[in-house]
Design an enzyme around this catalytic site. Sequence first.
Site, PDB file in Angstrom:
ATOM      1  N   ASP A   1       0.818  -1.216   0.000  1.00  0.00           N
ATOM      2  CA  ASP A   1       0.000   0.000   0.000  1.00  0.00           C
ATOM      3  C   ASP A   1       0.848   1.261   0.000  1.00  0.00           C
ATOM      4  O   ASP A   1       2.053   1.228   0.162  1.00  0.00           O
ATOM      5  CB  ASP A   1      -0.949   0.000   1.201  1.00  0.00           C
TER       6      ASP A   1
ATOM      7  N   HIS B   1      -7.411  -5.102  10.156  1.00  0.00           N
ATOM      8  CA  HIS B   1      -7.137  -4.822   8.737  1.00  0.00           C
ATOM      9  C   HIS B   1      -5.811  -5.441   8.304  1.00  0.00           C
ATOM     10  O   HIS B   1      -4.896  -5.620   9.110  1.00  0.00           O
ATOM     11  CB  HIS B   1      -7.202  -3.326   8.429  1.00  0.00           C
TER      12      HIS B   1
ATOM     13  N   GLU C   1      -9.786  -2.171   5.282  1.00  0.00           N
ATOM     14  CA  GLU C   1     -10.470  -1.933   6.546  1.00  0.00           C
ATOM     15  C   GLU C   1     -11.692  -2.851   6.695  1.00  0.00           C
ATOM     16  O   GLU C   1     -12.176  -3.413   5.710  1.00  0.00           O
ATOM     17  CB  GLU C   1     -10.921  -0.467   6.619  1.00  0.00           C
TER      18      GLU C   1
ATOM     19  N   ASN D   1      -7.806  -3.250  14.307  1.00  0.00           N
ATOM     20  CA  ASN D   1      -9.183  -3.579  13.917  1.00  0.00           C
ATOM     21  C   ASN D   1      -9.245  -4.767  12.956  1.00  0.00           C
ATOM     22  O   ASN D   1     -10.280  -5.031  12.359  1.00  0.00           O
ATOM     23  CB  ASN D   1      -9.883  -2.359  13.307  1.00  0.00           C
TER      24      ASN D   1
END
Length: 241
Positions: free
Chosen positions: A67, A138, A143, A136
């Site tokens: 990313d 990811h 996400e 979380n």
Amino acid sequence: MKVIHAKDYNDMSRKAANIISAQVILKPNSVLGLATGTTPIGAYHQLIDWFKKGDIDFSQVSTYNLDEYRGLSHDDPQSYHHFMRENFFDHININVANTHVPDGSNPNAEEACSEYDKIVAAAGYPDLQLLGIGNNGHIGFNEPDDHFSKGTHCVNLTESTIQANSRLFDRIEDVPRQAYTMGVQTIMYARMILVIASGAAKAQAVHDMCAGPVTPSCPASILQLHTNCVVVADEEALALL
């Protein structure tokens, strides 16, 4: 999914570096999928040490990062292009032309993502994909959502991810709100996936990844379905397993 217990961050980093180095030694022209963030830095530094000792050769390796923040130039100190050079590429004998990171400087999201998908596919997808995991759940910047993503795409970062990444910026206002990221399907095409996790803040995400239901609300949970996924995590990150 194989889970390897590490004592602490340093032990996790050495164990992860061992797996990566074995891949490169056994296949000198390996295609590596790489990750950014603070978690893999220890593994990168261990690999640098082994390179300097002559134990590993990166001259034929090609890399594809997960990313990049949207809107940052390649030379921006907060870009992942810069991160990879500073923490890894500038210290080993890799051919810079064989290193690839999504082009966050391209404002045309559709074009930037489509081009990155093409070069990753042309490389035959990673032999080994290194992943961290967000608090979380990811992976990359995929996400929690109501579906699993496919190819490289532009994402709006959640508030929890912005907060977590703000430690790397002078002000939280400076953290980009969007990023280009490989999709979950692309990640799953890797022949081996190596997930690393450290610290108590990752314990719930690691539990949900390994033992929870497979659901896009925890993107990492899909790794349960991969045929060759290895998790290396320290005691705090494994506390709930």
